[in-house]
Write a protein that holds these residues in place. Structure first.
Motif, PDB file in Angstrom:
ATOM      1  N   ILE A  75      -6.833  -7.728  -5.366  1.00 30.60           N
ATOM      2  CA  ILE A  75      -5.842  -6.693  -5.595  1.00 30.60           C
ATOM      3  C   ILE A  75      -4.364  -7.667  -5.899  1.00 30.60           C
ATOM      4  CG2 ILE A  75      -4.086  -5.257  -4.553  1.00 30.60           C
ATOM      5  CD1 ILE A  75      -6.299  -4.346  -2.897  1.00 30.60           C
ATOM      6  N   GLY A  76      -4.033  -7.228  -7.392  1.00 27.69           N
ATOM      7  CA  GLY A  76      -2.989  -7.923  -7.719  1.00 27.69           C
ATOM      8  C   GLY A  76      -1.642  -7.399  -6.987  1.00 27.69           C
ATOM      9  N   TRP A  77      -1.610  -6.024  -7.008  1.00 33.25           N
ATOM     10  CA  TRP A  77      -0.556  -5.144  -6.356  1.00 33.25           C
ATOM     11  C   TRP A  77      -1.061  -3.923  -6.274  1.00 33.25           C
ATOM     12  CZ3 TRP A  77       1.285  -1.112  -8.939  1.00 33.25           C
ATOM     13  CH2 TRP A  77       1.052  -1.280 -10.419  1.00 33.25           C
ATOM     14  N   ARG A  78      -0.600  -3.070  -5.111  1.00 31.95           N
ATOM     15  CA  ARG A  78      -0.985  -1.830  -4.922  1.00 31.95           C
ATOM     16  C   ARG A  78       0.446  -1.052  -4.358  1.00 31.95           C
ATOM     17  NH1 ARG A  78      -4.114  -1.027   0.557  1.00 31.95           N
ATOM     18  NH2 ARG A  78      -2.774  -1.955   2.134  1.00 31.95           N
ATOM     19  N   LYS A  79       0.363   0.219  -4.587  1.00 34.26           N
ATOM     20  CA  LYS A  79       1.668   1.013  -4.393  1.00 34.26           C
ATOM     21  C   LYS A  79       0.980   2.434  -3.638  1.00 34.26           C
ATOM     22  CE  LYS A  79       4.675  -1.736  -5.760  1.00 34.26           C
ATOM     23  NZ  LYS A  79       5.521  -2.500  -4.633  1.00 34.26           N
ATOM     24  N   ILE A  80       1.367   2.374  -2.403  1.00 34.98           N
ATOM     25  CA  ILE A  80       0.862   3.582  -1.630  1.00 34.98           C
ATOM     26  C   ILE A  80       1.751   4.671  -1.730  1.00 34.98           C
ATOM     27  CG2 ILE A  80      -0.122   4.312   0.406  1.00 34.98           C
ATOM     28  CD1 ILE A  80      -0.738   1.611   1.021  1.00 34.98           C
ATOM     29  N   MET A  81       1.373   5.848  -2.491  1.00 34.23           N
ATOM     30  CA  MET A  81       2.367   6.822  -2.318  1.00 34.23           C
ATOM     31  C   MET A  81       2.563   7.777  -1.086  1.00 34.23           C
ATOM     32  SD  MET A  81       3.375   6.020  -5.298  1.00 34.23           S
ATOM     33  CE  MET A  81       2.836   5.307  -6.881  1.00 34.23           C
ATOM     34  N   GLU A  82       3.608   8.405  -0.965  1.00 32.91           N
ATOM     35  CA  GLU A  82       3.894   9.359   0.150  1.00 32.91           C
ATOM     36  C   GLU A  82       2.681  10.451   0.177  1.00 32.91           C
ATOM     37  OE1 GLU A  82       6.716  10.514  -3.112  1.00 32.91           O
ATOM     38  OE2 GLU A  82       6.007   8.721  -1.936  1.00 32.91           O
ATOM     39  N   ASP A  83       2.268  10.739  -0.708  1.00 33.20           N
ATOM     40  CA  ASP A  83       1.119  11.664  -1.015  1.00 33.20           C
ATOM     41  C   ASP A  83       0.015  11.528  -0.039  1.00 33.20           C
ATOM     42  OD1 ASP A  83       2.417  12.210  -4.165  1.00 33.20           O
ATOM     43  OD2 ASP A  83       3.324  13.244  -2.412  1.00 33.20           O
ATOM     44  N   SER A  84      -0.269  11.608   1.081  1.00 34.80           N
ATOM     45  CA  SER A  84      -1.487  11.123   1.690  1.00 34.80           C
ATOM     46  C   SER A  84      -2.604  12.038   1.475  1.00 34.80           C
ATOM     47  CB  SER A  84      -1.157  10.855   3.157  1.00 34.80           C
ATOM     48  OG  SER A  84      -0.825  12.226   3.747  1.00 34.80           O
ATOM     49  N   SER A  85      -2.391  13.465   1.050  1.00 37.32           N
ATOM     50  CA  SER A  85      -3.707  14.034   0.891  1.00 37.32           C
ATOM     51  C   SER A  85      -4.259  13.836  -0.411  1.00 37.32           C
ATOM     52  CB  SER A  85      -3.116  15.662   0.603  1.00 37.32           C
ATOM     53  OG  SER A  85      -2.247  15.638  -0.386  1.00 37.32           O
ATOM     54  N   GLU A  86      -5.656  13.795  -0.227  1.00 38.54           N
ATOM     55  CA  GLU A  86      -6.585  13.449  -1.408  1.00 38.54           C
ATOM     56  C   GLU A  86      -6.238  14.238  -2.700  1.00 38.54           C
ATOM     57  OE1 GLU A  86     -10.707  13.126  -0.582  1.00 38.54           O
ATOM     58  OE2 GLU A  86     -10.123  11.541   0.936  1.00 38.54           O
ATOM     59  N   THR A  87      -6.297  13.484  -3.801  1.00 42.20           N
ATOM     60  CA  THR A  87      -5.815  14.274  -5.270  1.00 42.20           C
ATOM     61  C   THR A  87      -6.996  13.568  -5.766  1.00 42.20           C
ATOM     62  OG1 THR A  87      -4.558  12.545  -5.745  1.00 42.20           O
ATOM     63  CG2 THR A  87      -3.413  14.326  -4.924  1.00 42.20           C
ATOM     64  N   PRO A  88      -8.019  14.541  -6.436  1.00 46.26           N
ATOM     65  CA  PRO A  88      -9.200  14.359  -7.259  1.00 46.26           C
ATOM     66  C   PRO A  88      -8.845  13.620  -8.319  1.00 46.26           C
ATOM     67  CG  PRO A  88      -9.411  16.482  -6.112  1.00 46.26           C
ATOM     68  CD  PRO A  88      -8.261  16.091  -5.779  1.00 46.26           C
ATOM     69  N   ASN A  89      -7.816  14.179  -9.005  1.00 46.72           N
ATOM     70  CA  ASN A  89      -7.668  13.482 -10.409  1.00 46.72           C
ATOM     71  C   ASN A  89      -6.467  12.168  -9.932  1.00 46.72           C
ATOM     72  OD1 ASN A  89      -8.893  15.349 -11.475  1.00 46.72           O
ATOM     73  ND2 ASN A  89      -7.331  16.885 -11.473  1.00 46.72           N
ATOM     74  N   GLY A  90      -6.328  11.707  -9.023  1.00 45.90           N
ATOM     75  CA  GLY A  90      -5.437  10.671  -8.790  1.00 45.90           C
ATOM     76  C   GLY A  90      -3.850  11.005  -9.375  1.00 45.90           C
ATOM     77  N   GLN A  91      -3.110   9.739  -9.254  1.00 47.25           N
ATOM     78  CA  GLN A  91      -1.827   9.980  -9.505  1.00 47.25           C
ATOM     79  C   GLN A  91      -1.500  10.278 -11.277  1.00 47.25           C
ATOM     80  OE1 GLN A  91      -0.220  10.079  -6.522  1.00 47.25           O
ATOM     81  NE2 GLN A  91       1.429   9.283  -7.700  1.00 47.25           N
ATOM     82  N   THR A  92      -0.782  10.889 -11.474  1.00 50.07           N
ATOM     83  CA  THR A  92      -0.399  11.125 -13.071  1.00 50.07           C
ATOM     84  C   THR A  92       0.350   9.987 -13.534  1.00 50.07           C
ATOM     85  OG1 THR A  92      -0.643  13.532 -12.897  1.00 50.07           O
ATOM     86  CG2 THR A  92       0.439  12.447 -14.793  1.00 50.07           C
ATOM     87  N   PHE A  93       0.010   8.944 -14.476  1.00 51.38           N
ATOM     88  CA  PHE A  93       0.706   8.120 -14.944  1.00 51.38           C
ATOM     89  C   PHE A  93       0.320   7.644 -16.433  1.00 51.38           C
ATOM     90  CE2 PHE A  93      -3.166   6.050 -14.071  1.00 51.38           C
ATOM     91  CZ  PHE A  93      -3.248   4.760 -14.723  1.00 51.38           C
ATOM     92  N   THR A  94       1.103   6.939 -16.934  1.00 50.75           N
ATOM     93  CA  THR A  94       0.908   6.392 -18.251  1.00 50.75           C
ATOM     94  C   THR A  94       1.754   5.063 -18.485  1.00 50.75           C
ATOM     95  OG1 THR A  94       1.530   6.715 -20.564  1.00 50.75           O
ATOM     96  CG2 THR A  94       3.151   7.365 -19.236  1.00 50.75           C
ATOM     97  N   LYS A  95       1.287   4.157 -19.379  1.00 54.14           N
ATOM     98  CA  LYS A  95       2.010   2.772 -19.590  1.00 54.14           C
ATOM     99  C   LYS A  95       2.425   2.554 -21.017  1.00 54.14           C
ATOM    100  CE  LYS A  95      -2.818   0.950 -19.989  1.00 54.14           C
ATOM    101  NZ  LYS A  95      -2.529   0.372 -21.402  1.00 54.14           N
ATOM    102  N   ASP A  96       3.426   1.556 -20.947  1.00 52.97           N
ATOM    103  CA  ASP A  96       3.464   0.992 -22.252  1.00 52.97           C
ATOM    104  C   ASP A  96       3.270  -0.719 -22.073  1.00 52.97           C
ATOM    105  OD1 ASP A  96       5.739  -0.058 -20.909  1.00 52.97           O
ATOM    106  OD2 ASP A  96       7.146   1.349 -21.898  1.00 52.97           O
ATOM    107  N   ARG A  97       3.895  -1.731 -22.774  1.00 51.22           N
ATOM    108  CA  ARG A  97       3.946  -2.896 -22.854  1.00 51.22           C
ATOM    109  C   ARG A  97       4.176  -3.568 -21.537  1.00 51.22           C
ATOM    110  NH1 ARG A  97       5.060  -5.290 -28.897  1.00 51.22           N
ATOM    111  NH2 ARG A  97       3.597  -4.225 -29.896  1.00 51.22           N
ATOM    112  N   GLU A  98       5.474  -3.024 -20.879  1.00 54.48           N
ATOM    113  CA  GLU A  98       5.888  -3.586 -20.012  1.00 54.48           C
ATOM    114  C   GLU A  98       5.977  -2.788 -18.628  1.00 54.48           C
ATOM    115  OE1 GLU A  98      10.427  -5.775 -18.904  1.00 54.48           O
ATOM    116  OE2 GLU A  98       9.995  -4.623 -20.691  1.00 54.48           O
ATOM    117  N   TYR A  99       6.083  -1.394 -18.572  1.00 54.69           N
ATOM    118  CA  TYR A  99       6.239  -0.440 -17.544  1.00 54.69           C
ATOM    119  C   TYR A  99       4.943   0.203 -17.466  1.00 54.69           C
ATOM    120  CZ  TYR A  99      10.936  -2.361 -17.433  1.00 54.69           C
ATOM    121  OH  TYR A  99      12.099  -2.992 -17.785  1.00 54.69           O
TER     122      TYR A  99
END
Length: 953
Positions: A75-99
């Protein structure tokens, strides 16, 4: 000159912070270990990291966003969100070169993370309303977010939106689509048969919405990818071209197809029972099937990042097929894993990309096992680079089993096992002592050889010699020695059962996996009366009977037939002994307090229609008058009843029934009984007046916690399940969840949230028979004997300045050591509170006699000190349970906390009073003692020579 002056303070500062990174720095990692987990991946992206190793950006079903190092799987890093209930589709996210941009707080905010280290750069507020319909996209140095009714556009780096659009109705579907420079947001509302399209301009503004009619649109059967929205309506495939605003149709040969959730590329995958259609939308001919691939139910399918290849993976092979040509190849997988029994499930998700040398593929199994494999096209070999067992994040049951006896311990057992005359006993004693002597010489010869080899390799100085002796003393230790019981029984096999359908055997010495068992594709957890998923685990035979193997069983249900299934296995090696499927669903399961002739405690399963089955079956000869019947507590909607089960006839008879004062507004939140093998060392408590207050130790006592939703009242009811008698009832006003209970000996500890004080409070209830023991003529407690007087109840409440996620109590071999209550905090700490502090008899004012007895005066608040955290700086997130187990030392209890992380350690509530300290240097003391003896002898000889010389002179 300036840097030379700054060097000393800098070194002092670094040394200071390094020394405060843990409480007991010399013990860090010596008796404990921690396994950080990320959960079951829902979304995964390969990401380049410049000169460093590439990484995997993963969003999991447990609301965790993490980065894994591609080469190692760490694990390089991990962020545990406050939504502890299971979400089958996971966190909605996107990325670019830096963020990395993710939507958090149930769609109410956007968080921006640095890809390299996971540090949060900023947080943006979307709205105050929660929503599970979310979409996010980055393009043209702008961030576009859609959540619920809100659609927003941000310029990169700004915290104020460029434009915000809020619709009147909640959306049921939301997604962004980009083609070259064009960007469109598509949404749908519940019950509508058309899509709403909003074009986004270059300056971030939104055009007026337009409509695209699409019959049969539903979120369950539709998927969005780069340019299209594909849906299945029966056997008809509907594909909406968002940019051309046209719907294409294709008739499939049956209605048994489902769409593969591919979010990128132009390929549409329609999978049937045994075939996979690769479909592409072209401007010339519309929808056309580019390739048809034969697949089985045990194979998973994925699209490579180049959108030109299809990867089909199973447990034993991987196939790569090109869409534009007939080029394809297959590579076999090996199932061997260092000689261990590792039964893995079939893969369910595949993520792949083509590198310069080979294919890099990430497989996610049904049991949430993450595997990173590489496939060489020339050699057609599958190389397993690393694997992560992420199903441990769903741990629901834990047991700790003793290791088998060592050879010398078996000899001692054999010596006293068989009966015989004096001569045979003497022969067995001589044979046992000779075997121990041979074993002693063999171990010491190994140590001498190790010391000689180390000195010849490393040097011949005094320090090298001492280090070699110390290293030789560690040969055969718990973590590196043979698979046998150590001297103090501190090393155990931890049996872990998860709600994903896997059972693990873990070495408590270092956390290494010993074996793994997959319970099958039809696995489903049991539903408890408190609406919790559970997979009961029972240790039916321990390794104390060294002639017989250990035996454990796990009970679950078949998700197809809903019938109960019991699997029995050897807890040492994970070998399945038997698998039995019942013909009915399981309502209740328990282990009987009587064992068979083979020392097996049977497991009894009760069906919904009161069917009874025991595994293994027990005969009437193995039952006694005290064990022929069993009493159970059965929870109904608003009532509680006691059941008597005749084990010999396997009949259930209701004994009593009542509501315990429950109403329609009352909800039972916790029920705690006592373990039948719990030991109580002292039957009484000596008071300051030298009187003895006898404990009310009722093994049939159950604590029932219920909360009234209307008036927010918490009620703790203590009921005898044999007679139905309410022994005690305590009511606490203005209380709310979470509520936790522990029940041990003659006391019950509980925590709750006080609405009045806006804090967590901790209560204790103690039961005593009085100064005269009522059961002096009985070896065991009997609920049917009428009590002369009701139990004396002492109770007290304390303020606890932390939240509580889980609660447990320490266990020791004989129950002699003072118990400790373990409290898991939401912050990740595990706090040890001594039972002496959590005492219902702490006086308000101390007298001189109380001070002499070392009594502690009452203080309303339990102090939370950092040195009382058993996990020091090893944070354990989202703890759901804490399992404790005794060791061979009366002072030491073994603890495993499980949740998002696994943490194992040893606990000494009263200190290590029965063993030398771990930093006691045996080697140095032995060398000093040897030196003193030799020195005294040499000095004696020299003194005698000097005396003789002086007389001659």
């Amino acid at each position: 000159m300036f840097f030379s002056k700054m060097r000393l303070p800098l070194l002092v500062t670094i040394a200071f912070f390094a020394s405060t990174s843990a409480i007991f720095e010399d013990q860090v990692g010596k008796f404990d270990w921690r396994k950080p987990l990320i959960g079951c991946p829902a979304n995964l992206h390969f990401d380049k990291a410049g000169s460093k190793s590439d990484r995997l950006i993963i969003s999991t079903e447990q609301s965790i966003l993490a980065s894994l190092v591609l080469n190692t799987g760490n694990i390089g890093w991990r962020k545990i969100m406050e939504d502890s209930s299971e979400t089958p589709n996971g966190q909605t996210f996107t990325k670019d070169r830096e963020y990395i941009y993710s939507i958090s707080s149930d769609g109410r905010s956007v968080r921006v993370w640095h890809k390299n280290n996971g540090v949060m750069a900023r947080q943006l507020t979307i709205s105050e309303e929660k929503s599970s319909v979310q979409a996010i996209h980055v393009a043209k140095e702008k961030l576009f977010v859609a959540s619920g009714k809100t659609l927003m556009a941000y310029r990169s780096g700004d915290e104020k939106p460029l434009e915000t659009v809020v619709v009147k109705k909640e959306r049921s579907f939301s997604a962004f689509f980009q083609l070259d420079e064009s960007l469109i947001h598509v949404s749908a509302h519940p019950g509508d048969s058309h899509l709403e399209l909003v074009k986004i301009n270059d300056d971030g503004s939104f055009d007026s919405p337009s409509e695209l009619k699409m019959e049969g649109f539903s979120m369950e059967k539709c998927h969005a990818q780069s340019e299209y929205i594909s849906c299945l309506k029966g056997s008809q495939l509907l594909v909406a071209d968002v940019f051309k605003q046209k719907v294409h149709k294709l008739q499939l040969d049956s209605d048994q197809y489902h769409l593969h959730p591919s979010t990128t590329g132009k390929l549409i995958l329609a999978r049937g029972v045994d075939k996979l259609h690769v479909i592409e939308l072209t401007s010339e001919s519309g929808l056309q099937v580019r390739k048809t691939v034969d697949v089985t139910s045990s194979e998973a399918v994925g699209v490579a990042e180049n959108h030109e290849s299809i990867v089909v993976a199973s447990s034993d092979a991987i196939r790569v097929l090109s869409v534009n040509s007939n080029h394809h190849y297959s590579a076999k997988r090996t199932s061997s894993e260092d000689g261990k029994i590792m039964e893995n499930s079939k893969p369910k998700r595949v993520f792949a990309r083509k590198s310069e040398k080979d294919w890099e593929i990430v497989l996610v199994g049904e049991d949430c096992r993450i595997e990173f494999v590489t496939v060489d096209e020339t050699s057609k070999l599958v190389n397993l680079e690393w694997a992560r067992e992420e199903s441990l994040i769903n741990t629901v049951s834990v047991e700790m089993v003793d290791l088998p006896l060592s050879e010398s311990q078996q000899m001692i057992e054999d010596e006293f096992e068989e009966a015989g005359n004096f001569f045979t006993a003497f022969a067995r004693r001589i044979h046992s002592q000779c075997g121990q002597l041979v074993r002693f010489f063999t171990k010491n010869v190994e140590k001498i050889i190790h010391v000689a080899t180390s000195i010849s390799r490393d040097g011949n100085g005094v320090s090298d010699f001492i280090n070699s002796v110390r290293a030789a003393g560690q040969i055969g230790s718990a973590s590196s020695g043979p698979f046998e019981r150590d001297y103090f029984n501190l090393r155990k096999v931890i049996i872990v059962v998860t709600s994903s359908g896997t059972v693990f055997g873990i070495d408590s010495a270092d956390g290494q996996f010993l074996w793994k068992m997959w319970l099958g594709d039809s696995f489903s957890p049991l539903e408890s009366q408190l609406e919790q998923k559970r997979v009961p685990l029972f240790v039916q035979r321990t390794t104390a009977h060294y002639q017989l193997d250990g035996l454990a069983s796990v009970v679950f249900s078949n998700k197809i037939t809903r019938n109960g299934v019991i699997v029995s296995f050897n807890p040492m090696i994970g070998k399945v002994e038997s698998r039995n499927e019942l013909g009915y669903p399981v309502k209740r399961v328990t282990v009987l307090p009587v064992h068979t002739n083979k020392h097996v405690y049977p497991v009894m399963l009760i069906g919904k229609n009161d069917e009874i089955k025991t595994f293994p079956s027990i005969t009437s000869d193995e039952l006694t008058a005290t064990t022929s019947s069993l009493y159970l507590l059965d929870l109904q909607q608003q009532s509680v009843q006691g059941l008597k089960i005749d084990i010999s006839t396997q009949k259930i008879q209701p004994v009593w029934q009542g509501n315990l004062g429950l109403t329609a507004d009352d909800e039972i939140v916790a029920v705690k009984g006592k373990s039948f093998n719990q030991k109580v060392h002292s039957q009484g408590r000596v008071l300051v007046t030298r009187e003895v207050q006898y404990k009310y130790v009722n093994p049939n006592l159950a604590a029932v916690a219920s909360i009234n939703k209307a008036n927010q009242h918490l009620t703790i009811t203590l009921v005898d399940i044999v007679t139905g008698q309410v022994v005690h009832s305590a009511a606490i006003g203005k209380s709310a969840k979470p509520i936790h209970l522990v029940h041990s000996e003659n006391w019950i500890a509980y925590t709750y949230w006080s609405e009045k004080g806006r804090r967590t409070e901790l209560g204790i209830i103690e039961l005593y028979e009085g100064s005269e023991e009522n059961h002096t003529q009985q070896d065991t407690f009997d609920s049917k004997i009428v009590q002369k007087l009701p139990p004396v109840v002492a109770q007290q409440s304390y303020i606890y300045a932390q939240g509580v996620d889980a609660m447990s109590v320490s266990e020791t071999e004989q129950g002699l050591t003072t118990r400790s209550i373990l409290l898991a905090h939401p912050s990740g700490n595990i706090h040890e509170v001594s039972r002496r502090l959590l005492d219902a008899n702490r006086p308000m004012e101390l007298t001189q006699a109380m001070r002499e007895e070392m009594m502690i005066g009452y203080m309303p608040e339990i102090a939370v000190a950092t040195e009382e955290m058993i996990n020091y700086n090893q944070t354990v997130h989202r703890v759901r349970g804490i399992k404790t187990s005794p060791s061979g030392l009366e002072s030491t209890s073994l603890v495993l906390a499980y949740g998002t992380d696994l943490f194992f350690t040893r606990l000494v509530p009263s200190g290590t009073f029965d063993i030398l300290k771990d930093d006691f240097d045996h080697v140095l003391i032995s060398l000093v003692l040897t030196g003193l003896v030799v020195g005294s002898y040499v000095t004696k000889r020299l003194a005698r020579s000097n005396a003789l010389a002086s007389q001659w002179s």
